[in-house]
Each structure stands twice: as C-alpha cells, then as structure tokens.
Enzyme design. Structure first.
Site, PDB file in Angstrom:
ATOM      1  N   LYS A   2      19.993  43.104  55.976  1.00 16.22           N
ATOM      2  CA  LYS A   2      19.225  42.162  55.151  1.00 16.22           C
ATOM      3  C   LYS A   2      20.096  41.385  54.171  1.00 16.22           C
ATOM      4  O   LYS A   2      19.693  40.315  53.716  1.00 16.22           O
ATOM      5  CB  LYS A   2      18.109  42.893  54.399  1.00 16.22           C
ATOM      6  CG  LYS A   2      17.077  43.443  55.373  1.00 16.22           C
ATOM      7  CD  LYS A   2      15.719  43.611  54.774  1.00 16.22           C
ATOM      8  CE  LYS A   2      14.759  43.905  55.917  1.00 16.22           C
ATOM      9  NZ  LYS A   2      13.411  43.912  55.655  1.00 16.22           N
TER      10      LYS A   2
ATOM     11  N   LYS B 262      14.505  43.391  66.148  1.00 18.01           N
ATOM     12  CA  LYS B 262      13.162  43.911  65.864  1.00 18.01           C
ATOM     13  C   LYS B 262      12.204  42.746  65.583  1.00 18.01           C
ATOM     14  O   LYS B 262      12.608  41.771  64.957  1.00 18.01           O
ATOM     15  CB  LYS B 262      13.265  44.802  64.625  1.00 18.01           C
ATOM     16  CG  LYS B 262      12.004  45.551  64.295  1.00 18.01           C
ATOM     17  CD  LYS B 262      12.193  46.373  63.041  1.00 18.01           C
ATOM     18  CE  LYS B 262      11.877  45.579  61.807  1.00 18.01           C
ATOM     19  NZ  LYS B 262      11.294  46.299  60.689  1.00 18.01           N
TER      20      LYS B 262
ATOM     21  N   LYS C 250       8.517  40.273  60.191  1.00 17.33           N
ATOM     22  CA  LYS C 250       7.714  39.285  59.470  1.00 17.33           C
ATOM     23  C   LYS C 250       8.583  38.131  58.977  1.00 17.33           C
ATOM     24  O   LYS C 250       8.123  37.011  58.849  1.00 17.33           O
ATOM     25  CB  LYS C 250       7.067  39.922  58.238  1.00 17.33           C
ATOM     26  CG  LYS C 250       6.118  41.040  58.525  1.00 17.33           C
ATOM     27  CD  LYS C 250       5.431  41.430  57.226  1.00 17.33           C
ATOM     28  CE  LYS C 250       5.144  42.906  57.165  1.00 17.33           C
ATOM     29  NZ  LYS C 250       6.320  43.708  56.753  1.00 17.33           N
TER      30      LYS C 250
HETATM   31  N1  AQP Z   1       8.815  45.502  65.162  1.00 15.26           N
HETATM   32  C1  AQP Z   1       8.447  46.711  64.806  1.00 15.26           C
HETATM   33  N2  AQP Z   1       8.361  47.690  65.722  1.00 15.26           N
HETATM   34  C2  AQP Z   1       7.980  48.927  65.379  1.00 15.26           C
HETATM   35  N3  AQP Z   1       7.703  49.297  64.116  1.00 15.26           N
HETATM   36  C3  AQP Z   1       7.772  48.352  63.175  1.00 15.26           C
HETATM   37  N4  AQP Z   1       7.543  48.406  61.869  1.00 15.26           N
HETATM   38  C4  AQP Z   1       7.730  47.182  61.334  1.00 15.26           C
HETATM   39  N5  AQP Z   1       8.097  46.309  62.296  1.00 15.26           N
HETATM   40  C5  AQP Z   1       8.141  47.017  63.452  1.00 15.26           C
HETATM   41  C6  AQP Z   1       7.197  49.629  61.182  1.00 15.26           C
HETATM   42  O1  AQP Z   1       6.018  49.431  60.462  1.00 15.26           O
HETATM   43  C7  AQP Z   1       6.108  50.138  59.238  1.00 15.26           C
HETATM   44  C8  AQP Z   1       5.855  49.183  58.123  1.00 15.26           C
HETATM   45  O2  AQP Z   1       6.929  48.267  58.059  1.00 15.26           O
HETATM   46  P1  AQP Z   1       7.069  47.242  56.896  1.00 15.26           P
HETATM   47  O3  AQP Z   1       6.299  46.037  57.237  1.00 15.26           O
HETATM   48  O4  AQP Z   1       6.717  47.897  55.629  1.00 15.26           O
HETATM   49  O5  AQP Z   1       8.612  46.959  56.799  1.00 15.26           O
HETATM   50  P2  AQP Z   1       9.648  46.351  57.776  1.00 15.26           P
HETATM   51  O6  AQP Z   1      10.011  47.343  58.815  1.00 15.26           O
HETATM   52  O7  AQP Z   1      10.788  45.855  56.933  1.00 15.26           O
HETATM   53  O8  AQP Z   1       8.894  45.126  58.437  1.00 15.26           O
HETATM   54  P3  AQP Z   1       9.437  43.710  58.770  1.00 15.26           P
HETATM   55  O9  AQP Z   1       8.399  43.016  59.582  1.00 15.26           O
HETATM   56  O10 AQP Z   1      10.823  43.755  59.347  1.00 15.26           O
HETATM   57  O11 AQP Z   1       9.414  43.014  57.346  1.00 15.26           O
HETATM   58  P4  AQP Z   1      10.505  42.157  56.648  1.00 15.26           P
HETATM   59  O12 AQP Z   1      10.977  41.171  57.666  1.00 15.26           O
HETATM   60  O13 AQP Z   1       9.814  41.519  55.492  1.00 15.26           O
HETATM   61  O14 AQP Z   1      11.551  43.118  56.187  1.00 15.26           O
HETATM   62  C9  AQP Z   1       7.483  50.787  59.157  1.00 15.26           C
HETATM   63  O15 AQP Z   1       7.392  52.156  59.520  1.00 15.26           O
HETATM   64  C10 AQP Z   1       8.265  50.017  60.166  1.00 15.26           C
HETATM   65  O16 AQP Z   1       9.253  50.822  60.743  1.00 15.26           O
END
Ligand code: AQP
Length: 330
Positions: A112, A193, A196
């Site tokens: 990040k 992955k 968002k």
């Molecule tokens: N693509 C994914 N596949 C499987 N699991 C996922 N999770 C998130 N994206 C995927 C899991 O969902 C839970 C909540 O995640 P989060 O939204 O709190 O955080 P994150 O993993 O940082 O999500 P993003 O979408 O990647 O957000 P940004 O881009 O803002 O950092 C977690 O258990 C995560 O593993």
C-alpha cells in the site's frame, strides 16, 4: 464459548471480493456455535485519506449490507468501530508492545505504501489497531482472507507477548481460513486481489452493479486461450478465479462447475456466471435500499455499540491494570 470478530473497512464501494472473503463466511459463522461480532472498521478506513462525506455514507452502507446479506442483529452484535472508544485506547497501549521491525515486515504495508511519496503513520501501525479490535472481545476465532493471515499472526504474537510480560489478559485467537473465496482476484488481472481501491472499475463487481453491468464486466474479464473451464491456479489463474467466484455465489463445488461446462466454451460459462452473481446480489440490493437510511439501522448500530462497549471496556480495564495504570475501578 467460541467468539468471532470481523469486519469490512468502509474504504470504498463494497465489491464481491468482500462477499467471498467476508460476508459469505460471516453468514456461515452466524449459523454455527459462535458468538459473532461484526463491526465496521472506520478507524481503519482513515489510514488512507477519505472524503468525510463519503466516509459517512460508506460506513452506513457497509452496516446496511451486513443486514441486507442476512446478518441477523438478534444473533450478532453489529457496530461501528469509532463508537467504541476502547479500540483507539487499546490500540495505543498495544503499540507500546509492538516492534518497529515486525511492523516493517508487513507485506500489506509494503504494497500500500509502494510508489507513494507520503503515507500516514497509521497505515504503518494498522495491524496493531487490528490486534486491539480482536483482543478487546477475547475473540477465539477470526475469519481472515488470505491477505490478512500475516496481520492475524501479529495479533497472536502481541497477545502472547502482553500475557507473558504482564499477566494473562488476552485470548490468543485462531484464524479461520476458508477454502473458497478467501482470495478473489481482479477481473482484469488475476495476479492482483480484487480491491475497493483499484482505479479500474472493470476489475471488480460492485454490490450495487445492475445485471447489465455485471454481464458487461464478466464478458470483459480476462481468461486464457485454452478454452477449457478448468480450475488450475498455477496455469489458469484467470479462469480459476471465475470458477471460484461461481462456486461461492452458487454454493456449488468447483468440480460440479467444471463438469457442467465440459466441452463448452468460455462464452456460455461467463453468461451463466454473470446470472449467478446478479441473482445473489439482487435481493441484497433490495433489502439494502430499504434499510440504509432507516431508523432501524441506527437503532441496531446504537444497541450494538452499547453491547460491544461493555465487553471492550472490561478488557481494556484489565489491560490497564495489568500494565500498572492508576484505575479507580476494582
Ligand atoms: N478480493 C478479496 N478476496 C477475498 N477476501 C477479500 N477480502 C477483501 N477483499 C477480498 C477480505 O474481506 C475482509 C474485509 O476486508 P476489508 O475490506 O476490510 O479490507 P481489504 O482487504 O483491505 O479490502 P480492499 O478491498 O483491498 O480495500 P482497500 O483497497 O481499501 O484496502 C478481510 O478479511 C479481507 O481479507
């Protein structure tokens, strides 16, 4: 008593990665013998810059989606992280126990912060706040997507370190890593992955996407030149990702899907996949619209915060007493 805590950050519009890695599993846990706490980690969202008006909306959105997807507020405690101040306070106390070196090894921070001129120090210490979230409720289990395994390992290390240095206050939690949906990848690049924060809207399917948009995005999703619907992550990651998404959304096994599409090209498979996703999302979208601006949602979140704070404040007090802070409570 088995206690589980998890949440989805309001850092962007919810996409199906959050369904595979989180909501799908929350629903399964709610049916089992777990006391469930599902929160909206808004303090985590602000580790990167957020527009204040958008953050407010997204926070309520995530809470509404929990309920729209089937989380039952009678069975689970649903709350917003910043409504329970013990999170921030224990986060600080645990920072005193965390080592700079171990935080520097966190791969999510490296990813990040990569290429950015400046990042907040909160992005660096984010795993410590995550540890505090979990430890406050003495969670025995934490469902984690593949990318969160390293952070949970750090939570376990911090809990054990604290317990050993002071006295046993915290439960050391176990990860629950599901097989299907724990890593849903971008539709445009199976090496990344589904996130968002990806600027390419064709890389993800949003919870709000209409069936037409879902069909368009799935039609554009990368595949390979073999033309065989077969799950093989090493050699066919893009197609394997689509098969896993299908399996999660249809509640079917990978094998069932592979045999259904034997001898059929990617076209028919993709059309059906889009239908399966749309069929799952449509009732969630309807329920979301009913609840998102409702008094019912506000009441659920207020009740949830009161209930969560009781447990959280109790643990915080124990931690402060163990560390030698002056506390007037017994
Ligand atoms: N693509 C994914 N596949 C499987 N699991 C996922 N999770 C998130 N994206 C995927 C899991 O969902 C839970 C909540 O995640 P989060 O939204 O709190 O955080 P994150 O993993 O940082 O999500 P993003 O979408 O990647 O957000 P940004 O881009 O803002 O950092 C977690 O258990 C995560 O593993």
């Amino acid at each position: 008593m088995k206690i589980v805590l998890s949440g989805i950050k309001p850092s962007g519009e919810l996409n199906i990665g959050g369904y595979g890695g989180a909501l799908h599993q929350f629903l399964a846990l709610q049916q089992q013998q777990f006391e469930c706490l599902f929160f909206v980690p808004d303090l985590h969202a602000v580790t990167v810059a957020q527009d204040p008006n958008v953050l407010r909306k997204r926070t309520m959105d995530i809470a509404a989606y929990y309920i729209a997807a089937g989380i039952d507020p009678k069975k689970a405690t649903i709350f917003i992280q910043s409504h329970v101040s013990a999170h921030a306070e224990l986060g600080w106390l645990m920072e005193t126990q965390a080592h700079f070196g171990e935080l520097s090894r966190m791969t999510q921070f490296k990813e990040k912060s990569n290429g950015k001129d400046t990042v907040s120090s909160a992005l660096f210490t984010y795993p410590v706040l995550m540890a505090a979230d979990i430890l406050l409720y003495q969670a025995t289990h934490v469902p984690v997507g593949d990318d969160q395994k390293q952070h949970l390992e750090m939570t376990r290390d911090l809990a054990a370190r604290f317990n050993q240095r002071f006295r046993p206050v915290f439960t050391v939690p176990e990860p629950i890593i599901q097989q299907l949906g724990s890593r849903i990848m971008s539709l445009d690049d199976p090496a990344k992955k589904m996130s968002k924060s990806n600027p390419n809207a064709n890389s993800y399917i949003l919870f709000q996407d209409s069936p037409e948009v879902i069909h368009k995005k799935i039609a554009k999703a990368v595949t390979d030149s073999e033309g065989v619907v077969r799950c093989d992550w090493a050699h066919k990651p893009a197609v394997s990702n689509l098969i896993e998404i299908y399996a999660v959304f249809a509640d079917e096994s990978v094998e069932t899907i592979e045999s259904r599409y034997k001898g059929v090209g990617y076209g028919a498979f993709k059309r059906d996949l889009a239908d399966v996703i749309a069929a799952k999302l449509q009732p969630i979208q309807r329920r979301y619209s009913e609840i998102v601006e409702s008094d019912e949602l506000i009441r659920i979140l207020k009740d949830g915060a009161v209930k969560a704070a009781e447990t959280a404040n109790r643990t915080l007090l124990q931690a402060k007493q163990a560390m030698g802070f002056v506390t007037w409570a017994q």
